[in-house]
Enzyme design. Structure first.
Site, PDB file in Angstrom:
ATOM      1  N   TYR A  79       0.887  -0.951   0.406  1.00 46.61           N
ATOM      2  CA  TYR A  79      -0.207  -0.111   0.196  1.00 46.61           C
ATOM      3  C   TYR A  79       0.652   1.356   0.173  1.00 46.61           C
ATOM      4  CZ  TYR A  79      -4.068  -2.259   1.112  1.00 46.61           C
ATOM      5  OH  TYR A  79      -5.580  -3.161   0.959  1.00 46.61           O
ATOM      6  N   GLU A 138     -14.934   3.765   3.906  1.00 45.07           N
ATOM      7  CA  GLU A 138     -14.756   4.553   2.718  1.00 45.07           C
ATOM      8  C   GLU A 138     -16.299   4.474   2.024  1.00 45.07           C
ATOM      9  OE1 GLU A 138     -12.838   0.999   0.652  1.00 45.07           O
ATOM     10  OE2 GLU A 138     -10.850   2.316   1.652  1.00 45.07           O
TER      11      GLU A 138
END
Length: 184
Positions: free
Chosen positions: A32, A77
């Site tokens: 990431y 999210e």
């Protein structure tokens, strides 16, 4: 070309953390890229794992310093995925827990895009498909890059991930002296 990787940076305050650009690899192999854009916003790109290819800018997040040099960041999210990250950058470590809704586990390809241009699709999918049981991914990670990008730098996460991008960043081939993207 400048190698901005500052793995010797010492973190004490929240100000030390804000504006820092990280690349890290979870123990499960997922890579990431993550940027503390300011005291309430993060940007990130996903280079490996279930949702590799996904990228997001201007995600609202809770960003706190727990003790000097240790930081907790948490957000939800539009997909319904919850994320909690604990950064210990002086040790080049972090612990992350991602809580994926069942629909993301079943249909990860829907999320592999520049999310900001597809918020309606993320929200629609969250309503259309099952959210439970959640897939919980708790992992430790090793930080392999720490760059001083400065706060509110829209050039840090500004294009889709590509194969080899993390290495280009680590090797000083992605940003110029002013931490602006070099055209590829």
């Amino acid at each position: 070309m400048t190698n901005h990787n500052n793995m010797n940076k010492h973190f004490e305050t929240l100000e030390d953390f804000l504006g820092t650009h990280f690349i890290y690899t979870y123990d499960n192999g997922w890579e990431y890229e993550w940027y503390a854009k300011n005291d309430h916003t993060v940007d990130y790109r996903i280079h490996g794992g279930m949702v590799a290819g996904r990228w997001v800018t201007d995600q609202e997040a809770h960003i706190n310093m727990l003790i000097p040099g240790v930081y907790k960041i948490a957000w939800t999210e539009p997909t319904g995925t919850d994320v909690a990250l604990d950064f210990v950058p002086n040790e080049h470590k972090l612990n992350g827990t991602i809580f994926f809704p069942k629909w993301v586990q079943d249909h990860p390809e829907i999320t592999v895009t520049y999310q900001n241009e597809h918020i309606d699709l993320m929200e629609e999918s969250r309503e259309k498909y099952d959210t439970y049981p959640k897939m919980v991914v708790p992992e430790f990670a090793t930080i392999t890059y720490m760059g001083d990008a400065g706060q509110n730098n829209d050039q840090v996460i500004a294009e889709a991930p590509y194969d080899g991008m993390p290495d280009d960043i680590r090797n000083g081939k992605f940003y110029d002296d002013d931490y602006q993207m070099i055209k590829h």
